[in-house]
Design a protein around this motif. Structure first.
Motif, PDB file in Angstrom:
ATOM      1  N   VAL A   6       0.863  -1.185   0.000  1.00 38.65           N
ATOM      2  CA  VAL A   6       0.000   0.000   0.000  1.00 38.65           C
ATOM      3  C   VAL A   6       0.898   1.234   0.000  1.00 38.65           C
ATOM      4  O   VAL A   6       1.869   1.294   0.762  1.00 38.65           O
ATOM      5  N   TYR A   7       0.580   2.206  -0.831  1.00 42.19           N
ATOM      6  CA  TYR A   7       1.429   3.397  -0.904  1.00 42.19           C
ATOM      7  C   TYR A   7       0.586   4.669  -0.870  1.00 42.19           C
ATOM      8  O   TYR A   7      -0.573   4.690  -1.275  1.00 42.19           O
ATOM      9  N   LYS A   8       1.198   5.725  -0.358  1.00 42.12           N
ATOM     10  CA  LYS A   8       0.638   7.074  -0.447  1.00 42.12           C
ATOM     11  C   LYS A   8       1.758   7.958  -0.969  1.00 42.12           C
ATOM     12  O   LYS A   8       2.807   8.074  -0.334  1.00 42.12           O
ATOM     13  N   ALA A  32      -3.210   4.039  -0.980  1.00 39.36           N
ATOM     14  CA  ALA A  32      -3.739   4.216   0.375  1.00 39.36           C
ATOM     15  C   ALA A  32      -5.015   5.047   0.392  1.00 39.36           C
ATOM     16  O   ALA A  32      -5.883   4.844   1.254  1.00 39.36           O
ATOM     17  N   THR A  35      -7.949   2.726   0.173  1.00 42.91           N
ATOM     18  CA  THR A  35      -7.819   1.518   0.989  1.00 42.91           C
ATOM     19  C   THR A  35      -8.323   1.757   2.406  1.00 42.91           C
ATOM     20  O   THR A  35      -7.999   2.775   3.026  1.00 42.91           O
ATOM     21  N   TYR A  48       3.556  -1.010   3.906  1.00 44.39           N
ATOM     22  CA  TYR A  48       3.020   0.340   3.711  1.00 44.39           C
ATOM     23  C   TYR A  48       4.170   1.301   3.443  1.00 44.39           C
ATOM     24  O   TYR A  48       5.178   1.290   4.159  1.00 44.39           O
ATOM     25  N   ILE A  63      -2.268   2.465   9.394  1.00 47.14           N
ATOM     26  CA  ILE A  63      -1.577   1.425  10.153  1.00 47.14           C
ATOM     27  C   ILE A  63      -1.696   1.676  11.653  1.00 47.14           C
ATOM     28  O   ILE A  63      -2.100   0.798  12.421  1.00 47.14           O
ATOM     29  N   VAL A  77       6.939  -1.125   7.121  1.00 42.82           N
ATOM     30  CA  VAL A  77       6.718   0.243   6.666  1.00 42.82           C
ATOM     31  C   VAL A  77       7.998   0.748   6.012  1.00 42.82           C
ATOM     32  O   VAL A  77       9.087   0.583   6.568  1.00 42.82           O
TER      33      VAL A  77
END
Length: 339
Positions: A6-8, A32, A35, A48, A63, A77
């Motif tokens: 998951v990425y932002k 993200a 999500t 993440y 998270i 992370v």
């Protein structure tokens, strides 16, 4: 083991790293912003990644605020920023600001260097970067992910328990570079079997390239009594050596080159039916001669320049027969026109 990444990402670096991780692991990839914690329920491992802004990891609430629902999963992370990953004080401050002590015991954190283009920054961030005298970085590099990939490959992160020597195991040969033993193994399907385990040190393979050519080595192999074409390669048998450090050393020793850039090309297992050997693959770019580099006494080597568009023809004709070399050439040149 099922994995989701998951990425932002605001400027693109975190997204690029996330794409590389998902590609390497065969994992699902999610933004993200799209999500919720319920979307993470089916996965054993949650990775993440996001940028750091004024000491905070972007979107980390996904998270941190849902930690109790995630604590039985493997949570990793990766943060993306412009500071040096080796600056431990800043890394420790970041952890303390974003995670509770309970979370820090459970979550593994990696800090990666992000790209920095002053033209894309707002005025406040631009002034902050200039005050810290942080230089621009053109693009992110996949080799930054090597520590994360090495951690994921550790037996501690596997969902299947590591196979350990059982009563009755017999060590046949044992040196710092190679161990051979027989083991009685309890398999995941409940069956028991005896296996031969050949365990060399991990190794690296390097393909030196320029715009039109690759550089192979013609090396005498006493075991098969032949000269064959190979990529430079060697074992990580120096204490504390990383794959990248080993790649730089072996490139200099065997091909007499140094390189400005080492591009990670994943890894392969040479013969997983009985051997644990893992080979890290690199492409070396920006080559410079290194004539004074020493070779081992038993290495009989000549460097051979080959045009990129001739490589697959040589493989088809049986002129290149070394498996690790064919694997790395394919990883690097699969999209090159071979007509």
């Amino acid at each position: 083991m099922s994995t989701v990444v998951v990425y932002k990402s605001k400027y693109g670096s975190a997204k690029r790293y996330a794409e590389w991780i998902a590609e390497e692991l065969g994992a699902d990839l999610r933004n993200a912003d799209e999500t919720e914690v319920k979307d993470l329920a089916p996965y054993d491992t949650v990775i993440y990644g996001a940028g750091i802004y004024i000491g905070c990891i972007a979107g980390i609430a996904l998270i941190a605020n849902n930690f109790r629902q995630l604590k039985n999963k493997s949570v990793i992370v990766f943060t993306v920023g412009v500071t040096d990953p080796e600056e431990k004080r800043r890394t420790e401050d970041l952890l303390l600001k974003n995670f509770t002590p309970e979370m820090m015991k459970k979550i593994r954190v990696f800090h990666l260097r992000g790209a920095l283009d002053y033209n894309k920054l707002g005025l406040v961030y631009k002034l902050m970067m200039k005050k810290e005298k942080i230089e621009e970085v053109d693009e992110v590099r996949k080799e930054e992910l090597l520590p994360l990939f090495a951690y994921l490959d550790s037996p501690k992160t596997k969902t299947v328990a590591p196979i350990l020597p059982a009563e009755g195991s017999t060590k046949i040969y044992d040196t710092p570079r190679l161990t051979i033993e027989t083991r009685h193994v309890h398999l995941p399907n409940g069956k028991d079997r005896n296996y031969l385990f050949v365990q060399p040190v991990p190794a690296v393979c390097i393909l030196p390239t320029d715009e039109e050519h690759v550089y192979l080595i013609r090396q005498y192999r006493a075991v098969i009594n032949e000269y064959i074409l190979e990529v430079p390669a060697g074992g990580m048998d120096h204490a504390g050596e990383t794959p990248l450090q080993c790649a730089k050393r072996e490139l200099a020793e065997e091909a007499r080159f140094s390189a400005k850039e080492f591009v990670p090309r994943g890894h392969i297992y040479s013969t997983p039916g009985f051997c644990t050997e893992k080979l890290w693959l690199f492409e070396a770019r920006g080559l410079n001669p290194c004539e004074d580099c020493a070779r081992d006494e038993d290495e009989i080597i000549d460097v051979v320049q080959v045009k990129k568009n001739e490589v697959f023809g040589m493989i088809a004709r049986g002129e290149i027969v070394d498996a690790k070399t064919i694997a790395l050439l394919t990883r690097v040149l699969a999209k090159v026109n071979t007509d």
